[in-house]
Design a protein around this motif. Structure first.
Motif, PDB file in Angstrom:
ATOM      1  N   ARG A   2       0.849   0.961  10.528  1.00  0.00           N
ATOM      2  CA  ARG A   2      -0.612   0.985  10.424  1.00  0.00           C
ATOM      3  C   ARG A   2      -1.151   2.353  10.827  1.00  0.00           C
ATOM      4  O   ARG A   2      -2.154   2.809  10.322  1.00  0.00           O
ATOM      5  CB  ARG A   2      -1.185  -0.111  11.325  1.00  0.00           C
ATOM      6  N   PRO A  46       2.033 -11.856  12.965  1.00  0.00           N
ATOM      7  CA  PRO A  46       0.857 -11.479  12.176  1.00  0.00           C
ATOM      8  C   PRO A  46       0.196 -10.187  12.679  1.00  0.00           C
ATOM      9  O   PRO A  46      -0.563  -9.560  11.950  1.00  0.00           O
ATOM     10  CB  PRO A  46      -0.094 -12.666  12.340  1.00  0.00           C
ATOM     11  N   LYS A  47       0.508  -9.774  13.908  1.00  0.00           N
ATOM     12  CA  LYS A  47      -0.037  -8.527  14.453  1.00  0.00           C
ATOM     13  C   LYS A  47       0.588  -7.294  13.810  1.00  0.00           C
ATOM     14  O   LYS A  47       0.028  -6.207  13.880  1.00  0.00           O
ATOM     15  CB  LYS A  47       0.224  -8.452  15.965  1.00  0.00           C
ATOM     16  N   ASP A  75       5.438 -15.662  12.002  1.00  0.00           N
ATOM     17  CA  ASP A  75       5.560 -16.399  10.743  1.00  0.00           C
ATOM     18  C   ASP A  75       6.962 -16.141  10.202  1.00  0.00           C
ATOM     19  O   ASP A  75       7.449 -15.002  10.234  1.00  0.00           O
ATOM     20  CB  ASP A  75       4.532 -15.933   9.711  1.00  0.00           C
ATOM     21  N   TYR A 100       1.915  -4.630  11.050  1.00  0.00           N
ATOM     22  CA  TYR A 100       1.477  -4.079   9.776  1.00  0.00           C
ATOM     23  C   TYR A 100       2.314  -4.648   8.623  1.00  0.00           C
ATOM     24  O   TYR A 100       1.797  -4.968   7.557  1.00  0.00           O
ATOM     25  CB  TYR A 100       1.589  -2.558   9.843  1.00  0.00           C
ATOM     26  N   THR A 101       3.603  -4.799   8.848  1.00  0.00           N
ATOM     27  CA  THR A 101       4.523  -5.304   7.827  1.00  0.00           C
ATOM     28  C   THR A 101       4.159  -6.704   7.371  1.00  0.00           C
ATOM     29  O   THR A 101       4.382  -7.067   6.214  1.00  0.00           O
ATOM     30  CB  THR A 101       5.969  -5.275   8.372  1.00  0.00           C
ATOM     31  N   HIS A 102       3.584  -7.504   8.238  1.00  0.00           N
ATOM     32  CA  HIS A 102       3.206  -8.882   7.905  1.00  0.00           C
ATOM     33  C   HIS A 102       2.306  -8.923   6.674  1.00  0.00           C
ATOM     34  O   HIS A 102       2.556  -9.659   5.716  1.00  0.00           O
ATOM     35  CB  HIS A 102       2.519  -9.529   9.109  1.00  0.00           C
ATOM     36  N   GLY A 103       1.252  -8.144   6.678  1.00  0.00           N
ATOM     37  CA  GLY A 103       0.322  -8.107   5.546  1.00  0.00           C
ATOM     38  C   GLY A 103       0.972  -7.567   4.281  1.00  0.00           C
ATOM     39  O   GLY A 103       0.700  -8.036   3.171  1.00  0.00           O
ATOM     40  N   LEU A 104       1.862  -6.574   4.446  1.00  0.00           N
ATOM     41  CA  LEU A 104       2.552  -6.008   3.288  1.00  0.00           C
ATOM     42  C   LEU A 104       3.453  -7.050   2.630  1.00  0.00           C
ATOM     43  O   LEU A 104       3.517  -7.142   1.401  1.00  0.00           O
ATOM     44  CB  LEU A 104       3.378  -4.783   3.696  1.00  0.00           C
ATOM     45  N   GLN A 141       3.066 -10.278   2.639  1.00  0.00           N
ATOM     46  CA  GLN A 141       2.224 -11.246   1.929  1.00  0.00           C
ATOM     47  C   GLN A 141       1.753 -10.706   0.580  1.00  0.00           C
ATOM     48  O   GLN A 141       1.685 -11.445  -0.394  1.00  0.00           O
ATOM     49  CB  GLN A 141       1.021 -11.643   2.789  1.00  0.00           C
ATOM     50  N   LYS A 142       1.435  -9.406   0.534  1.00  0.00           N
ATOM     51  CA  LYS A 142       0.959  -8.800  -0.716  1.00  0.00           C
ATOM     52  C   LYS A 142       2.099  -8.577  -1.711  1.00  0.00           C
ATOM     53  O   LYS A 142       1.962  -8.866  -2.893  1.00  0.00           O
ATOM     54  CB  LYS A 142       0.277  -7.458  -0.430  1.00  0.00           C
ATOM     55  N   GLU A 177       0.829  -1.203   0.000  1.00  0.00           N
ATOM     56  CA  GLU A 177       0.000   0.000   0.000  1.00  0.00           C
ATOM     57  C   GLU A 177       0.866   1.258   0.000  1.00  0.00           C
ATOM     58  O   GLU A 177       0.525   2.272  -0.580  1.00  0.00           O
ATOM     59  CB  GLU A 177      -0.907   0.002   1.229  1.00  0.00           C
TER      60      GLU A 177
END
Length: 177
Positions: free
Chosen positions: A91, A55-56, A134, A58-62, A64-65, A29
């Protein structure tokens, strides 16, 4: 020595510290940087490097994307910056703007924080859920080095060490037993 069986988390889980901090750079993002002390080389051929991220975060989701990221290694004089990076959540705030971070884009386009003595460009090959973190495994597809901060064997001259709980230090004397 005294013995105990942990029930849940181990108190003061710093027995394996100090560790060299890496700064994970990723863009999905927006550009984000996160320090991670739970990092390790996993294989020399092919070159694989791993970082553990909760997984908590913000970087985790980035990660994965984006499926590609950087891991940069910084000298001891950047301890304040690294600590500040870890005290803010991407976040809630754009760290690049809030901290005025300088970075460049690697050969694959990943953001790499300026001032590192070395950095890897990584292509994500696997994610392993391991407890409360993870493990993101990346294949090293590019390497950046500042030879002025490395010795003749590519070892860092002034690595930033993290002792846990916001405590940083530097490498002491080396010796051969």
């Amino acid at each position: 020595m005294e013995f105990y069986r942990p029930e849940g988390a181990i108190r003061g889980f710093y027995h394996f510290y100090p560790g060299v901090v890496t700064v994970v750079g990723v863009e999905a993002e927006r550009v984000n940087f996160m320090p991670a002390v739970w990092n390790t080389g996993l294989s020399a051929s092919p070159p694989l490097f791993g970082v553990s991220v909760s997984p908590k975060r913000y970087t985790h989701g980035l990660l994965q994307k984006a499926r590609r990221f950087s891991a940069s290694f910084h000298p001891k004089d950047q301890a304040g910056l690294i600590q500040h990076l870890g005290s803010l959540s991407g976040r809630e705030v754009d760290k690049v703007q809030a901290l005025g971070l300088a970075y460049f884009r690697g050969d694959t386009g990943v953001p790499i924080l300026e001032g590192a003595y070395a950095a890897y460009e990584l292509s994500l090959v696997a994610v392993y859920p391991l407890g409360d973190h993870d493990l993101f495994v990346g294949q090293v597809v590019g390497v950046w080095e500042d030879r002025r901060m490395l010795d003749e064997k590519n070892r860092p001259l002034f690595p930033l060490l993290y002792y846990g709980g916001g405590l940083y230090g530097e490498a002491g004397a080396t010796f051969v037993p």
